[in-house]
Design an enzyme around this catalytic site. Structure first.
Site, PDB file in Angstrom:
ATOM      1  CG  HIS A   1      -1.144  15.948  10.693  1.00 57.13           C
ATOM      2  ND1 HIS A   1      -0.196  15.527  11.599  1.00 57.13           N
ATOM      3  CD2 HIS A   1      -1.377  14.891   9.877  1.00 57.13           C
ATOM      4  CE1 HIS A   1       0.126  14.262  11.339  1.00 57.13           C
ATOM      5  NE2 HIS A   1      -0.595  13.846  10.303  1.00 57.13           N
TER       6      HIS A   1
ATOM      7  CG  HIS B   1      -2.465  12.028   5.838  1.00 52.22           C
ATOM      8  ND1 HIS B   1      -1.195  11.956   5.336  1.00 52.22           N
ATOM      9  CD2 HIS B   1      -2.335  12.130   7.189  1.00 52.22           C
ATOM     10  CE1 HIS B   1      -0.330  12.006   6.336  1.00 52.22           C
ATOM     11  NE2 HIS B   1      -0.989  12.109   7.479  1.00 52.22           N
TER      12      HIS B   1
ATOM     13  CG  ASP C   1      -5.153   9.398   8.089  1.00 52.64           C
ATOM     14  OD1 ASP C   1      -4.943   9.707   6.895  1.00 52.64           O
ATOM     15  OD2 ASP C   1      -4.249   9.240   8.925  1.00 52.64           O
TER      16      ASP C   1
ATOM     17  CD  GLU D   1       1.712   8.395  13.475  1.00 52.58           C
ATOM     18  OE1 GLU D   1       2.454   8.413  12.473  1.00 52.58           O
ATOM     19  OE2 GLU D   1       0.477   8.183  13.393  1.00 52.58           O
TER      20      GLU D   1
ATOM     21  CG  HIS E   1       3.819  12.156   9.452  1.00 51.69           C
ATOM     22  ND1 HIS E   1       3.549  13.084   8.500  1.00 51.69           N
ATOM     23  CD2 HIS E   1       2.623  11.602   9.813  1.00 51.69           C
ATOM     24  CE1 HIS E   1       2.246  13.099   8.265  1.00 51.69           C
ATOM     25  NE2 HIS E   1       1.649  12.209   9.050  1.00 51.69           N
TER      26      HIS E   1
HETATM   27  N1  ADE Z   1      -0.382   8.464   6.330  1.00 49.72           N
HETATM   28  C1  ADE Z   1      -1.656   8.721   6.641  1.00 49.72           C
HETATM   29  N2  ADE Z   1      -1.808   8.834   7.961  1.00 49.72           N
HETATM   30  C2  ADE Z   1      -0.577   8.663   8.516  1.00 49.72           C
HETATM   31  C3  ADE Z   1      -0.084   8.673   9.827  1.00 49.72           C
HETATM   32  N3  ADE Z   1      -0.864   8.877  10.891  1.00 49.72           N
HETATM   33  N4  ADE Z   1       1.236   8.444  10.017  1.00 49.72           N
HETATM   34  C4  ADE Z   1       2.040   8.226   8.971  1.00 49.72           C
HETATM   35  N5  ADE Z   1       1.615   8.203   7.720  1.00 49.72           N
HETATM   36  C5  ADE Z   1       0.312   8.424   7.476  1.00 49.72           C
HETATM   37 ZN    ZN Z   2      -0.435  12.030   9.431  1.00 47.00          ZN
END
Ligand code: ADE
Ligand code: ZN
Length: 356
Positions: free
Chosen positions: A31, A33, A293, A214, A211
């Site tokens: 996971h 990005h 990220d 979250e 996703h």
């Molecule tokens: N795009 C990048 N990071 C993300 C995240 N944590 N949740 C949803 N979309 C994303």
């Molecule tokens: Zn993510």
């Protein structure tokens, strides 16, 4: 796994040896990005190279803006940062920088998300995105021995028709990616909004992930599983709001790609000490640790492991092993490759037991 192999004596590994072990142990990152690994220094370098004007005067001023209150407050800054990515070489440089860091953190395999719509809507050709990223993956395999594959994410705040159009554009480059995912603003954009495009992706033989849970409720995890038929849930930490769902995820061994530093930065949990990772493991879920990220949330995968284990004394060598093992189990690679990584994991843990 080799059933004949002797058990690892996890209790023989002192806590003082845990940081080095967490860093060195082989692991898969599932996971990440790639646009979220864009460091401020690279944003400024690419802005200069491409003649893009930035709203912040310096790297320090940009970093100071990274104070998020929820997912949307982060996404606004994340999409703005990605505006410096224009050429194939930019995407190569981005992925190369991540893969170098990942290899140094013990990552043997990465399944990397990319958001093509963020770029194609600015007029960047799909080919520049996919070919630049893919080239870096191939070269990193040759130079560092890390395997890396791409997962195309649809932006859920956009329509399903736009997702279909993106898929059709990307299919020219079908051999460069192994699956699709669903990301961006979760609340108000339930998985079932993308039922038809995910059905088409499954029919094409692509892996499917999303996703869910979250910021969104457990119901989104359920529809990701039952309507989109995903093979993994990204985040999923809000499953514990529903004991029945938590039991289902454990029973079905649905992998959750958990991102502890992200969850704290986006206020999903008030602190690492209050994160539910220990509960997820104790309840038998196939949870993994990932960085999401890293350029925005204070650390790459090893930092996620180190800071989370430091904050949560319930997590020790046994849980480190479990998390690494889960990352291999949850990855989209053949069983023989998973077994080879498990054997490497065993070697590293055996050395830690022996005092190395
Ligand atoms: N795009 C990048 N990071 C993300 C995240 N944590 N949740 C949803 N979309 C994303
Ligand atoms: Zn993510």
């Amino acid at each position: 796994m080799n059933d004949q192999a002797p058990p690892i004596d996890f209790d023989a590994i002192p806590r003082s040896r845990l940081p080095a072990l967490l860093r060195a142990m082989p692991k898969a990152e599932l996971h990440l990005h790639i646009e979220g690994s864009l460091e401020p220094e690279l944003i400024f370098r690419l802005a200069r190279r491409n003649g893009v004007a930035l709203p912040h005067a310096s790297v320090e001023a940009l970093r100071a803006a990274y104070a998020f209150t929820d997912l949307q407050s982060f996404l606004d800054i994340y999409y703005a940062g990605a505006s410096v990515l224009l050429k194939e070489a930019d995407f190569f440089d981005l992925a190369w920088a991540y893969l170098e860091r990942a290899a140094a953190d013990g990552v043997v395999h990465a399944e990397i998300f990319f958001d093509p719509q963020t770029h194609t809507m600015r007029g960047v050709p799909m080919e520049a995105v996919v070919v630049g990223l893919s080239h870096a993956c191939r070269r990193a395999h040759a130079e560092f021995g890390i395997s890396a594959q791409l997962i195309l994410c649809f932006l859920r705040h956009l329509s399903e028709d736009e997702a279909f159009a993106t898929l059709e554009q990307a299919l020219v480059h079908r051999h460069h990616f192994i699956g699709v995912g669903l990301d961006s603003s979760e609340r108000g954009h339930p998985p079932e909004k993308f039922a038809r495009v995910f059905a088409r992706c499954r029919a094409l033989g692509l892996h499917v992930v999303a996703h869910a849970g979250e910021e969104g409720p457990p119901a989104y995890i359920e529809t990701a599983l039952d309507v989109l038929k995903v093979e993994r849930i990204d985040h999923g930490v809000r499953c514990t709001d529903s004991p029945a769902l938590t039991q289902r995820l454990a029973r079905e061994r649905v992998p959750l790609t958990v991102c502890p530093l992200s969850n704290v930065r986006l206020c999903v949990f008030p602190s690492l000490a209050q994160h539910n990772l220990p509960q997820l493991l104790a309840e038998g879920l196939c949870a993994t640790v990932n960085s999401d990220d890293p350029a925005y949330f204070g650390g790459y995968i090893a930092d996620n492991f180190l800071k989370t284990f430091e904050a949560l004394p319930q997590l020790g060598a046994r849980e480190a092993w479990q998390l690494a093992q889960n990352s291999f189990e949850a990855s989209f690679v053949p069983a023989a490759q998973k077994a080879a990584w498990t054997a490497r994991l065993r070697d590293v843990f055996s050395a830690a037991v022996a005092g190395g």
